[in-house]
Each structure stands twice: as structure tokens, then as C-alpha cells.
Design a protein around this motif. Sequence first.
Motif, PDB file in Angstrom:
ATOM      1  N   ARG A   6      93.009 114.762 -67.454  1.00  0.00           N
ATOM      2  CA  ARG A   6      91.902 114.789 -68.420  1.00  0.00           C
ATOM      3  C   ARG A   6      91.772 113.457 -69.156  1.00  0.00           C
ATOM      4  O   ARG A   6      90.671 113.032 -69.497  1.00  0.00           O
ATOM      5  CB  ARG A   6      92.048 115.951 -69.388  1.00  0.00           C
ATOM      6  CG  ARG A   6      93.193 115.822 -70.350  1.00  0.00           C
ATOM      7  CD  ARG A   6      93.208 116.919 -71.410  1.00  0.00           C
ATOM      8  NE  ARG A   6      94.457 116.861 -72.129  1.00  0.00           N
ATOM      9  CZ  ARG A   6      95.531 117.574 -71.843  1.00  0.00           C
ATOM     10  NH1 ARG A   6      95.483 118.439 -70.860  1.00  0.00           N
ATOM     11  NH2 ARG A   6      96.629 117.449 -72.545  1.00  0.00           N
ATOM     12  N   VAL A   9      90.022 110.986 -66.764  1.00  0.00           N
ATOM     13  CA  VAL A   9      88.592 111.301 -66.682  1.00  0.00           C
ATOM     14  C   VAL A   9      87.889 110.840 -67.953  1.00  0.00           C
ATOM     15  O   VAL A   9      86.802 110.251 -67.905  1.00  0.00           O
ATOM     16  CB  VAL A   9      88.374 112.814 -66.432  1.00  0.00           C
ATOM     17  CG1 VAL A   9      86.902 113.182 -66.550  1.00  0.00           C
ATOM     18  CG2 VAL A   9      88.915 113.220 -65.075  1.00  0.00           C
ATOM     19  N   LYS A  10      88.507 111.073 -69.096  1.00  0.00           N
ATOM     20  CA  LYS A  10      87.928 110.670 -70.382  1.00  0.00           C
ATOM     21  C   LYS A  10      87.756 109.150 -70.447  1.00  0.00           C
ATOM     22  O   LYS A  10      86.730 108.654 -70.905  1.00  0.00           O
ATOM     23  CB  LYS A  10      88.814 111.162 -71.520  1.00  0.00           C
ATOM     24  CG  LYS A  10      88.263 110.911 -72.892  1.00  0.00           C
ATOM     25  CD  LYS A  10      89.182 111.501 -73.947  1.00  0.00           C
ATOM     26  CE  LYS A  10      88.655 111.239 -75.338  1.00  0.00           C
ATOM     27  NZ  LYS A  10      89.540 111.802 -76.371  1.00  0.00           N
ATOM     28  N   LYS A  13      84.838 108.164 -68.083  1.00  0.00           N
ATOM     29  CA  LYS A  13      83.537 108.525 -68.655  1.00  0.00           C
ATOM     30  C   LYS A  13      83.202 107.642 -69.851  1.00  0.00           C
ATOM     31  O   LYS A  13      82.041 107.289 -70.065  1.00  0.00           O
ATOM     32  CB  LYS A  13      83.513 110.000 -69.040  1.00  0.00           C
ATOM     33  CG  LYS A  13      83.422 110.906 -67.832  1.00  0.00           C
ATOM     34  CD  LYS A  13      83.274 112.361 -68.222  1.00  0.00           C
ATOM     35  CE  LYS A  13      83.078 113.236 -66.989  1.00  0.00           C
ATOM     36  NZ  LYS A  13      82.897 114.645 -67.356  1.00  0.00           N
ATOM     37  N   GLU A  19      80.348 111.888 -63.481  1.00  0.00           N
ATOM     38  CA  GLU A  19      80.901 112.785 -62.467  1.00  0.00           C
ATOM     39  C   GLU A  19      79.767 113.332 -61.611  1.00  0.00           C
ATOM     40  O   GLU A  19      78.741 113.774 -62.129  1.00  0.00           O
ATOM     41  CB  GLU A  19      81.642 113.930 -63.159  1.00  0.00           C
ATOM     42  CG  GLU A  19      82.474 114.757 -62.232  1.00  0.00           C
ATOM     43  CD  GLU A  19      83.401 115.717 -62.971  1.00  0.00           C
ATOM     44  OE1 GLU A  19      83.936 116.606 -62.289  1.00  0.00           O
ATOM     45  OE2 GLU A  19      83.586 115.563 -64.189  1.00  0.00           O
ATOM     46  N   ARG A  29      87.559 115.656 -58.308  1.00  0.00           N
ATOM     47  CA  ARG A  29      86.391 115.157 -59.030  1.00  0.00           C
ATOM     48  C   ARG A  29      86.046 113.782 -58.485  1.00  0.00           C
ATOM     49  O   ARG A  29      86.935 112.969 -58.271  1.00  0.00           O
ATOM     50  CB  ARG A  29      86.719 114.992 -60.514  1.00  0.00           C
ATOM     51  CG  ARG A  29      86.959 116.251 -61.240  1.00  0.00           C
ATOM     52  CD  ARG A  29      87.581 115.905 -62.603  1.00  0.00           C
ATOM     53  NE  ARG A  29      88.209 117.053 -63.184  1.00  0.00           N
ATOM     54  CZ  ARG A  29      89.400 117.530 -62.832  1.00  0.00           C
ATOM     55  NH1 ARG A  29      90.097 116.938 -61.907  1.00  0.00           N
ATOM     56  NH2 ARG A  29      89.896 118.597 -63.399  1.00  0.00           N
ATOM     57  N   LEU A  31      83.876 110.405 -59.391  1.00  0.00           N
ATOM     58  CA  LEU A  31      83.169 109.699 -60.449  1.00  0.00           C
ATOM     59  C   LEU A  31      82.636 108.375 -59.920  1.00  0.00           C
ATOM     60  O   LEU A  31      83.341 107.671 -59.196  1.00  0.00           O
ATOM     61  CB  LEU A  31      84.104 109.455 -61.641  1.00  0.00           C
ATOM     62  CG  LEU A  31      84.597 110.733 -62.306  1.00  0.00           C
ATOM     63  CD1 LEU A  31      86.055 110.969 -61.977  1.00  0.00           C
ATOM     64  CD2 LEU A  31      84.403 110.680 -63.791  1.00  0.00           C
TER      65      LEU A  31
END
Length: 67
Positions: A6, A9-10, A13, A19, A29, A31
Motif C-alpha cells: 500500500r 502504491v501510495k 499515485k 491505476e 495492480r 500503474l
Amino acid sequence: MPRKIRDLVKALKGAGFRELPGAGKGSHRKLVHPNFAGAVTLSGGANDDAKRYQEKQVAHALETVSK
């Protein structure tokens, strides 16, 4: 101690990656970023520890888009 998926991913982003919905199967996932050739694919649940290669891949992607 490895970071969590997580957190990776954070970070992606936060750097402008988005995504792709439906692009990953299961716990994968994908991205993408307009200034990054290809995509970053992360596998594992949000609470799983990231593997060393995943952390390196994310670091490379963040470095590439920050140039």
C-alpha cells in the motif's frame, strides 16, 4: 524492514501514476504514467510486505518521472 504494498502504491499515485482498472488479475495492480515507458506491476495484497525487487522497481519509476 520492507515497506508495505500500500505504501508503494501510495508513493506511485502521489507521483502521478494512475491505476488501470481491470488490468491486473487477482492481487496484481498495473500503474502507468505518461512520462514512464511501460507500466509498473505490483503483486500482493495491500498489507503484504513488498519484495526487494518491487521496491527497486518503484524507486526506478519514481526517479524516471521526476527527471
